[in-house]
Design a protein around this motif. Structure first.
Motif, PDB file in Angstrom:
ATOM      1  N   HIS A 262       0.844  -1.194   0.000  1.00  0.00           N
ATOM      2  CA  HIS A 262       0.000   0.000   0.000  1.00  0.00           C
ATOM      3  C   HIS A 262       0.880   1.245   0.000  1.00  0.00           C
ATOM      4  O   HIS A 262       2.014   1.233   0.444  1.00  0.00           O
ATOM      5  CB  HIS A 262      -0.923  -0.013   1.221  1.00  0.00           C
ATOM      6  N   ASN A 263       0.340   2.320  -0.496  1.00  0.00           N
ATOM      7  CA  ASN A 263       1.014   3.620  -0.566  1.00  0.00           C
ATOM      8  C   ASN A 263       2.208   3.621  -1.507  1.00  0.00           C
ATOM      9  O   ASN A 263       3.117   4.418  -1.361  1.00  0.00           O
ATOM     10  CB  ASN A 263       1.439   4.107   0.824  1.00  0.00           C
ATOM     11  N   TYR A 264       2.248   2.688  -2.441  1.00  0.00           N
ATOM     12  CA  TYR A 264       3.286   2.645  -3.465  1.00  0.00           C
ATOM     13  C   TYR A 264       2.615   2.593  -4.821  1.00  0.00           C
ATOM     14  O   TYR A 264       1.538   2.035  -4.969  1.00  0.00           O
ATOM     15  CB  TYR A 264       4.162   1.385  -3.337  1.00  0.00           C
ATOM     16  N   HIS A 265       3.292   3.140  -5.826  1.00  0.00           N
ATOM     17  CA  HIS A 265       2.849   2.920  -7.203  1.00  0.00           C
ATOM     18  C   HIS A 265       3.124   1.453  -7.513  1.00  0.00           C
ATOM     19  O   HIS A 265       4.186   0.936  -7.194  1.00  0.00           O
ATOM     20  CB  HIS A 265       3.627   3.830  -8.165  1.00  0.00           C
ATOM     21  N   THR A 266       2.186   0.758  -8.113  1.00  0.00           N
ATOM     22  CA  THR A 266       2.348  -0.665  -8.364  1.00  0.00           C
ATOM     23  C   THR A 266       3.199  -0.895  -9.606  1.00  0.00           C
ATOM     24  O   THR A 266       2.749  -0.711 -10.732  1.00  0.00           O
ATOM     25  CB  THR A 266       0.977  -1.355  -8.511  1.00  0.00           C
ATOM     26  N   ASP A 267       4.443  -1.283  -9.370  1.00  0.00           N
ATOM     27  CA  ASP A 267       5.363  -1.657 -10.441  1.00  0.00           C
ATOM     28  C   ASP A 267       5.386  -3.170 -10.556  1.00  0.00           C
ATOM     29  O   ASP A 267       5.221  -3.878  -9.565  1.00  0.00           O
ATOM     30  CB  ASP A 267       6.786  -1.185 -10.121  1.00  0.00           C
ATOM     31  N   TYR A 268       5.601  -3.664 -11.766  1.00  0.00           N
ATOM     32  CA  TYR A 268       5.807  -5.095 -11.952  1.00  0.00           C
ATOM     33  C   TYR A 268       6.976  -5.307 -12.910  1.00  0.00           C
ATOM     34  O   TYR A 268       7.297  -4.455 -13.732  1.00  0.00           O
ATOM     35  CB  TYR A 268       4.548  -5.810 -12.466  1.00  0.00           C
ATOM     36  N   GLU A 269       7.580  -6.462 -12.754  1.00  0.00           N
ATOM     37  CA  GLU A 269       8.654  -6.866 -13.666  1.00  0.00           C
ATOM     38  C   GLU A 269       8.663  -8.377 -13.732  1.00  0.00           C
ATOM     39  O   GLU A 269       8.651  -9.044 -12.706  1.00  0.00           O
ATOM     40  CB  GLU A 269      10.006  -6.358 -13.169  1.00  0.00           C
ATOM     41  N   PHE A 270       8.639  -8.903 -14.944  1.00  0.00           N
ATOM     42  CA  PHE A 270       8.773 -10.340 -15.175  1.00  0.00           C
ATOM     43  C   PHE A 270      10.110 -10.576 -15.862  1.00  0.00           C
ATOM     44  O   PHE A 270      10.458  -9.876 -16.814  1.00  0.00           O
ATOM     45  CB  PHE A 270       7.648 -10.856 -16.081  1.00  0.00           C
ATOM     46  N   SER A 271      10.830 -11.555 -15.367  1.00  0.00           N
ATOM     47  CA  SER A 271      12.100 -11.909 -15.997  1.00  0.00           C
ATOM     48  C   SER A 271      12.305 -13.403 -15.851  1.00  0.00           C
ATOM     49  O   SER A 271      11.536 -14.097 -15.182  1.00  0.00           O
ATOM     50  CB  SER A 271      13.258 -11.124 -15.368  1.00  0.00           C
ATOM     51  N   MET A 272      13.356 -13.887 -16.505  1.00  0.00           N
ATOM     52  CA  MET A 272      13.712 -15.302 -16.367  1.00  0.00           C
ATOM     53  C   MET A 272      15.222 -15.407 -16.337  1.00  0.00           C
ATOM     54  O   MET A 272      15.938 -14.541 -16.845  1.00  0.00           O
ATOM     55  CB  MET A 272      13.097 -16.149 -17.466  1.00  0.00           C
ATOM     56  N   SER A 273      15.659 -16.471 -15.722  1.00  0.00           N
ATOM     57  CA  SER A 273      17.087 -16.687 -15.572  1.00  0.00           C
ATOM     58  C   SER A 273      17.426 -18.088 -16.052  1.00  0.00           C
ATOM     59  O   SER A 273      16.791 -19.060 -15.660  1.00  0.00           O
ATOM     60  CB  SER A 273      17.470 -16.527 -14.092  1.00  0.00           C
ATOM     61  N   LYS A 274      18.412 -18.132 -16.926  1.00  0.00           N
ATOM     62  CA  LYS A 274      18.955 -19.406 -17.398  1.00  0.00           C
ATOM     63  C   LYS A 274      20.432 -19.363 -17.052  1.00  0.00           C
ATOM     64  O   LYS A 274      21.198 -18.628 -17.671  1.00  0.00           O
ATOM     65  CB  LYS A 274      18.751 -19.573 -18.898  1.00  0.00           C
ATOM     66  N   GLY A 275      20.796 -20.099 -16.005  1.00  0.00           N
ATOM     67  CA  GLY A 275      22.175 -20.001 -15.538  1.00  0.00           C
ATOM     68  C   GLY A 275      22.360 -18.720 -14.760  1.00  0.00           C
ATOM     69  O   GLY A 275      21.592 -18.400 -13.868  1.00  0.00           O
ATOM     70  N   GLN A 276      23.357 -17.935 -15.109  1.00  0.00           N
ATOM     71  CA  GLN A 276      23.678 -16.713 -14.380  1.00  0.00           C
ATOM     72  C   GLN A 276      23.072 -15.451 -14.984  1.00  0.00           C
ATOM     73  O   GLN A 276      23.161 -14.384 -14.409  1.00  0.00           O
ATOM     74  CB  GLN A 276      25.209 -16.552 -14.302  1.00  0.00           C
ATOM     75  N   LYS A 277      22.448 -15.550 -16.172  1.00  0.00           N
ATOM     76  CA  LYS A 277      21.956 -14.366 -16.868  1.00  0.00           C
ATOM     77  C   LYS A 277      20.448 -14.194 -16.645  1.00  0.00           C
ATOM     78  O   LYS A 277      19.657 -15.091 -16.922  1.00  0.00           O
ATOM     79  CB  LYS A 277      22.250 -14.471 -18.363  1.00  0.00           C
ATOM     80  N   GLU A 278      20.069 -12.996 -16.169  1.00  0.00           N
ATOM     81  CA  GLU A 278      18.655 -12.669 -16.008  1.00  0.00           C
ATOM     82  C   GLU A 278      18.198 -11.855 -17.213  1.00  0.00           C
ATOM     83  O   GLU A 278      18.835 -10.877 -17.596  1.00  0.00           O
ATOM     84  CB  GLU A 278      18.424 -11.870 -14.718  1.00  0.00           C
ATOM     85  N   ILE A 279      17.087 -12.276 -17.814  1.00  0.00           N
ATOM     86  CA  ILE A 279      16.550 -11.632 -19.008  1.00  0.00           C
ATOM     87  C   ILE A 279      15.212 -10.994 -18.646  1.00  0.00           C
ATOM     88  O   ILE A 279      14.299 -11.680 -18.182  1.00  0.00           O
ATOM     89  CB  ILE A 279      16.350 -12.674 -20.137  1.00  0.00           C
ATOM     90  N   ILE A 280      15.092  -9.691 -18.857  1.00  0.00           N
ATOM     91  CA  ILE A 280      13.834  -8.987 -18.598  1.00  0.00           C
ATOM     92  C   ILE A 280      12.859  -9.326 -19.726  1.00  0.00           C
ATOM     93  O   ILE A 280      13.161  -9.158 -20.907  1.00  0.00           O
ATOM     94  CB  ILE A 280      14.036  -7.450 -18.538  1.00  0.00           C
ATOM     95  N   ILE A 281      11.653  -9.790 -19.340  1.00  0.00           N
ATOM     96  CA  ILE A 281      10.636 -10.161 -20.326  1.00  0.00           C
ATOM     97  C   ILE A 281       9.644  -9.018 -20.533  1.00  0.00           C
ATOM     98  O   ILE A 281       9.333  -8.645 -21.664  1.00  0.00           O
ATOM     99  CB  ILE A 281       9.887 -11.436 -19.896  1.00  0.00           C
ATOM    100  N   ASN A 282       9.127  -8.456 -19.437  1.00  0.00           N
ATOM    101  CA  ASN A 282       8.150  -7.374 -19.542  1.00  0.00           C
ATOM    102  C   ASN A 282       8.139  -6.615 -18.223  1.00  0.00           C
ATOM    103  O   ASN A 282       8.279  -7.211 -17.158  1.00  0.00           O
ATOM    104  CB  ASN A 282       6.759  -7.930 -19.843  1.00  0.00           C
ATOM    105  N   THR A 283       7.945  -5.294 -18.284  1.00  0.00           N
ATOM    106  CA  THR A 283       7.927  -4.471 -17.083  1.00  0.00           C
ATOM    107  C   THR A 283       7.201  -3.164 -17.357  1.00  0.00           C
ATOM    108  O   THR A 283       7.085  -2.746 -18.508  1.00  0.00           O
ATOM    109  CB  THR A 283       9.362  -4.182 -16.580  1.00  0.00           C
ATOM    110  N   ASN A 284       6.737  -2.547 -16.296  1.00  0.00           N
ATOM    111  CA  ASN A 284       6.189  -1.194 -16.416  1.00  0.00           C
ATOM    112  C   ASN A 284       7.066  -0.188 -15.658  1.00  0.00           C
ATOM    113  O   ASN A 284       6.664   0.940 -15.430  1.00  0.00           O
ATOM    114  CB  ASN A 284       4.739  -1.133 -15.922  1.00  0.00           C
ATOM    115  N   ILE A 285       8.270  -0.614 -15.292  1.00  0.00           N
ATOM    116  CA  ILE A 285       9.198   0.242 -14.563  1.00  0.00           C
ATOM    117  C   ILE A 285       9.920   1.137 -15.563  1.00  0.00           C
ATOM    118  O   ILE A 285      10.548   0.651 -16.509  1.00  0.00           O
ATOM    119  CB  ILE A 285      10.200  -0.594 -13.740  1.00  0.00           C
ATOM    120  N   SER A 286       9.847   2.410 -15.308  1.00  0.00           N
ATOM    121  CA  SER A 286      10.466   3.395 -16.184  1.00  0.00           C
ATOM    122  C   SER A 286      11.983   3.203 -16.205  1.00  0.00           C
ATOM    123  O   SER A 286      12.613   3.011 -15.175  1.00  0.00           O
ATOM    124  CB  SER A 286      10.121   4.800 -15.687  1.00  0.00           C
ATOM    125  N   GLY A 287      12.555   3.257 -17.405  1.00  0.00           N
ATOM    126  CA  GLY A 287      13.996   3.149 -17.562  1.00  0.00           C
ATOM    127  C   GLY A 287      14.513   1.733 -17.746  1.00  0.00           C
ATOM    128  O   GLY A 287      15.689   1.539 -18.002  1.00  0.00           O
TER     129      GLY A 287
END
Length: 177
Positions: free
Chosen positions: A67-92
């Motif tokens: 509560h009292n936060y703007h609702t940000d989301y981020e979906f990502s996946m990791s294969k091994g050591q690398k994280e890949i951003i799939i979709n997000t509404n986070i600016s930047g």
């Protein structure tokens, strides 16, 4: 003759009462079975991954935002050591180029988000990561363990008021037999 009519009326009322009790029992049993996937959400089922019939991959993230936060989301996946951003509404933050035009996110009620990756199949063991308003959950998915999406539990989860109609349908089926 009047006594026989009263007995028949009494018998019909008893039969109606038994049918009602049986219907209520059937409703409760069926509703309980149908709601198991929805109600039995432990810590690990806050995030679920399943394959839809049309080969889309769906990731549900049922994290309640703070509560009292703007609702940000981020979906990502990791294969091994690398994280890949799939979709997000986070600016930047930009998703991986191969996911920019084949993914979409919908908001779930009462809270949570659903990521759909169109025509996507997991080809190796993958960790899916879901972040909602600074809360993060992960789910490790083995290649051969992805389940098909359950239409009934997803349907009931998305439209909980329809649970009220389930007993009516069951009673109608019960009476047909």
């Amino acid at each position: 003759m009047v006594h026989l009519a009263e007995e028949t009326k009494h018998f019909k009322m008893q039969r109606f009462a038994m049918n009602t009790i049986n219907s209520l029992f059937g409703w409760s049993l069926a509703l309980g079975v149908l709601m198991i996937p929805v109600l039995c959400q432990d810590e690990e089922s806050v995030i679920t991954v399943c394959q839809e019939e049309d080969n889309d991959l769906r990731v549900d993230c049922l994290l309640e935002p703070r509560h009292n936060y703007h609702t940000d989301y981020e979906f990502s996946m990791s294969k091994g050591q690398k994280e890949i951003i799939i979709n997000t509404n986070i600016s930047g933050i930009m998703p991986e180029p191969k996911f920019r035009h084949n993914t979409f996110v919908t908001e779930l009620e009462p809270y949570g988000f659903r990521l759909t990756i169109m025509s996507f199949t997991v080809t190796e063991n993958t960790t899916f990561i879901c972040k909602v308003t600074k809360i993060q959950k992960t789910l490790f998915v083995e290649l051969d363990s992805i389940e098909p999406c359950s239409a009934i539990s997803v349907f009931l989860l998305g439209y909980p008021w329809l649970n009220l109609l389930v007993p009516l349908c069951i009673s109608q089926l019960w009476e047909a037999f």
